[in-house]
Write a protein that holds these residues in place. Structure first.
Motif, PDB file in Angstrom:
ATOM      1  N   GLN A  89      44.228  39.122  36.830  1.00  0.00           N
ATOM      2  CA  GLN A  89      44.261  38.262  38.018  1.00  0.00           C
ATOM      3  C   GLN A  89      45.563  38.438  38.786  1.00  0.00           C
ATOM      4  N   LEU A  90      46.686  38.491  38.076  1.00  0.00           N
ATOM      5  CA  LEU A  90      47.980  38.674  38.730  1.00  0.00           C
ATOM      6  C   LEU A  90      48.033  40.001  39.481  1.00  0.00           C
ATOM      7  N   ILE A  91      47.538  41.049  38.848  1.00  0.00           N
ATOM      8  CA  ILE A  91      47.562  42.372  39.472  1.00  0.00           C
ATOM      9  C   ILE A  91      46.673  42.394  40.714  1.00  0.00           C
ATOM     10  N   LEU A  92      45.456  41.844  40.603  1.00  0.00           N
ATOM     11  CA  LEU A  92      44.550  41.829  41.759  1.00  0.00           C
ATOM     12  C   LEU A  92      45.121  41.006  42.905  1.00  0.00           C
ATOM     13  N   ARG A  93      45.743  39.874  42.587  1.00  0.00           N
ATOM     14  CA  ARG A  93      46.371  39.032  43.621  1.00  0.00           C
ATOM     15  C   ARG A  93      47.492  39.809  44.310  1.00  0.00           C
ATOM     16  N   ASP A  94      48.290  40.511  43.528  1.00  0.00           N
ATOM     17  CA  ASP A  94      49.386  41.289  44.084  1.00  0.00           C
ATOM     18  C   ASP A  94      48.868  42.443  44.941  1.00  0.00           C
ATOM     19  N   MET A  95      47.814  43.109  44.486  1.00  0.00           N
ATOM     20  CA  MET A  95      47.230  44.201  45.262  1.00  0.00           C
ATOM     21  C   MET A  95      46.698  43.688  46.596  1.00  0.00           C
ATOM     22  N   GLY A  96      46.074  42.512  46.594  1.00  0.00           N
ATOM     23  CA  GLY A  96      45.578  41.925  47.834  1.00  0.00           C
ATOM     24  C   GLY A  96      46.704  41.557  48.774  1.00  0.00           C
ATOM     25  N   ARG A  97      47.787  41.022  48.228  1.00  0.00           N
ATOM     26  CA  ARG A  97      48.943  40.650  49.040  1.00  0.00           C
ATOM     27  C   ARG A  97      49.563  41.887  49.669  1.00  0.00           C
ATOM     28  N   LEU A  98      49.691  42.959  48.896  1.00  0.00           N
ATOM     29  CA  LEU A  98      50.273  44.186  49.416  1.00  0.00           C
ATOM     30  C   LEU A  98      49.391  44.812  50.486  1.00  0.00           C
ATOM     31  N   ALA A  99      48.084  44.771  50.278  1.00  0.00           N
ATOM     32  CA  ALA A  99      47.161  45.331  51.273  1.00  0.00           C
ATOM     33  C   ALA A  99      47.267  44.573  52.590  1.00  0.00           C
ATOM     34  N   GLN A 100      47.421  43.258  52.507  1.00  0.00           N
ATOM     35  CA  GLN A 100      47.558  42.456  53.729  1.00  0.00           C
ATOM     36  C   GLN A 100      48.870  42.742  54.436  1.00  0.00           C
ATOM     37  N   SER A 101      49.935  42.944  53.703  1.00  0.00           N
ATOM     38  CA  SER A 101      51.242  43.178  54.328  1.00  0.00           C
ATOM     39  C   SER A 101      51.323  44.564  54.961  1.00  0.00           C
TER      40      SER A 101
END
Length: 64
Positions: free
Chosen positions: A42-54
């Protein structure tokens, strides 16, 4: 490393962490009602989503 082959597109990792960090992972996973590895996913997927948005171009940059 596992004694079995991992499925295609997956990798197995081993992580060495201080006891305090593992205890933290376990508390957070327990709070969310999941396993330690599910919490890490979950942490990794959340981080990947945050990076994709930025990395997505903002409206201001596209308009300029």
């Amino acid at each position: 490393m596992p004694a079995w082959p991992t499925p295609p597109g997956r990798k197995c990792i081993t992580v060495e962490l201080p006891t305090e960090q593992v205890d933290h992972l376990d508390r957070e996973a327990d709070y969310l009602g999941c396993t330690r590895v599910a919490y890490l996913r979950q942490l990794i997927l959340r981080d990947m989503g945050r990076l994709a948005q930025s990395k997505a171009p903002s409206k201001a940059r596209r308009a300029g």
